[in-house]
Write an enzyme that holds these catalytic residues in place. Structure first.
Site, mmCIF file in Angstrom:
data_model
loop_
_atom_site.group_PDB
_atom_site.id
_atom_site.type_symbol
_atom_site.label_atom_id
_atom_site.label_comp_id
_atom_site.label_asym_id
_atom_site.label_seq_id
_atom_site.Cartn_x
_atom_site.Cartn_y
_atom_site.Cartn_z
ATOM 1 N N GLU A 179 0.861 -1.177 0.000
ATOM 2 C CA GLU A 179 0.000 0.000 0.000
ATOM 3 C C GLU A 179 0.901 1.231 0.000
ATOM 4 O O GLU A 179 1.739 1.396 0.892
ATOM 5 C CB GLU A 179 -0.904 0.016 1.235
ATOM 6 C CG GLU A 179 -1.995 -1.034 1.202
ATOM 7 C CD GLU A 179 -2.965 -0.942 2.360
ATOM 8 O OE1 GLU A 179 -3.983 -1.654 2.320
ATOM 9 O OE2 GLU A 179 -2.714 -0.176 3.309
ATOM 10 N N ASP A 236 -5.291 9.090 9.697
ATOM 11 C CA ASP A 236 -3.886 8.842 10.002
ATOM 12 C C ASP A 236 -3.472 9.511 11.301
ATOM 13 O O ASP A 236 -3.779 10.677 11.546
ATOM 14 C CB ASP A 236 -3.009 9.354 8.858
ATOM 15 C CG ASP A 236 -3.295 8.635 7.562
ATOM 16 O OD1 ASP A 236 -3.322 7.397 7.592
ATOM 17 O OD2 ASP A 236 -3.495 9.300 6.527
ATOM 18 N N TYR A 258 -10.476 -4.059 3.985
ATOM 19 C CA TYR A 258 -9.559 -3.547 5.003
ATOM 20 C C TYR A 258 -10.359 -3.340 6.278
ATOM 21 O O TYR A 258 -11.154 -2.422 6.375
ATOM 22 C CB TYR A 258 -8.950 -2.231 4.519
ATOM 23 C CG TYR A 258 -7.841 -1.647 5.367
ATOM 24 C CD1 TYR A 258 -7.939 -1.539 6.754
ATOM 25 C CD2 TYR A 258 -6.676 -1.168 4.772
ATOM 26 C CE1 TYR A 258 -6.925 -0.983 7.517
ATOM 27 C CE2 TYR A 258 -5.645 -0.609 5.528
ATOM 28 C CZ TYR A 258 -5.781 -0.528 6.891
ATOM 29 O OH TYR A 258 -4.784 0.028 7.649
#
Length: 267
Positions: free
Chosen positions: A49, A60, A175
């Site tokens: 990724e 993040d 995911y």
């Protein structure tokens, strides 16, 4: 089948779990990224990724936010990432590469222009954190026409009904975000992960890969017992940060971290 499907099919036949590392393109400087990608493959990466540097990330944590800042200082943009993958493909035609980022840079480039460039460079899948499945009918067909997989996130707080919608639109792999919060947070709880993956397996045949909280070989092995793959980001990006002033040392640091996880998963 594109490279992602081929890789997971091969792993299933071998009875192995996927190891999926994440790094931010252009961190600590753009000329090093392709070399880092090859180092990850040498250490046992099944899929890579590659993150698009973005100024306003929402998923993040501090480690990856700072990686984006280091890359943006050099002016690294989506088009640069695409060229990095093109360069990577000169020596590696097999390892799947997934672009991970946010919708804004794609919209600025233009969806069709982006999809064409991604396909031509050798990108295999696209995971845009802020692209909800409810709006995927706009992007999904454009990507699918070019052989690019649309990959989606599922969180612990995702309702069963919405998870079903995500599964219906997802390709490549799913995911699963193991923790509430951002990347680089607390340690993962494999028992909790197993509990949340069980209903997803009833909804989809996609491989279920788990990210957030994978720190070392022990946590990778623990999650690998219940998932089809593990995704590791902050543990690698932190090594890049620690050695940003000496980039030549970084490939060996990345290989050391990922090799430990590979060995633990395979054991």
């Amino acid at each position: 089948m594109n490279r992602i499907d081929q890789r997971f099919a091969a792993l299933k036949e071998e009875g192995r779990r996927a190891l999926i590392p994440y790094i931010t393109a252009g961190d600590p400087a753009p000329e090093h990224t392709v070399g880092f990608m090859h180092a990850l493959v040498r250490a046992g990466a099944d899929v890579i990724e590659l993150g698009v540097p973005f100024s306003d990330p929402m998923a993040d944590g501090p480690v990856i936010q700072k990686a984006c800042e280091r890359a943006l200082v050099h002016g690294v943009r989506l088009a640069d990432l695409i060229e990095m993958v093109r360069a990577f493909r000169r020596d590696d035609a097999e390892t799947p590469v997934v672009l991970m980022g946010y919708l804004n840079p794609v919209e600025r480039m233009g969806l069709e222009a982006f999809a064409d460039a991604a396909r031509d460079a050798g990108i295999d899948g696209v995971l845009l954190v802020d692209m909800p499945p409810e709006e995927a009918d706009l992007m999904g067909p454009v990507l699918k026409e070019r052989g690019l997989a649309s990959i989606f996130l599922v969180a612990p707080t995702t309702s069963r009904a919405r998870a079903a919608t995500i599964c219906a639109h997802g390709e490549g792999y799913l995911y699963y975000v193991s923790l509430k919060g951002v990347t680089g947070g607390a340690s993962v709880d494999a028992a909790d992960v197993a509990e949340h993956l069980a209903p997803l397996r009833e909804m989809t045949d996609l491989p279920l890969c788990v990210g957030f909280g994978i720190r070392d070989g022990a946590s990778a092995a623990e999650v690998g017992r219940v998932a089809d793959g593990v995704i590791v980001g902050s543990a690698l990006v932190s090594r890049i940060a620690e050695n940003a002033e000496c980039p030549a040392a970084i490939p060996a640091k990345l290989e050391a971290v990922l090799s430990e996880m590979r060995q633990a998963l395979d054991a």
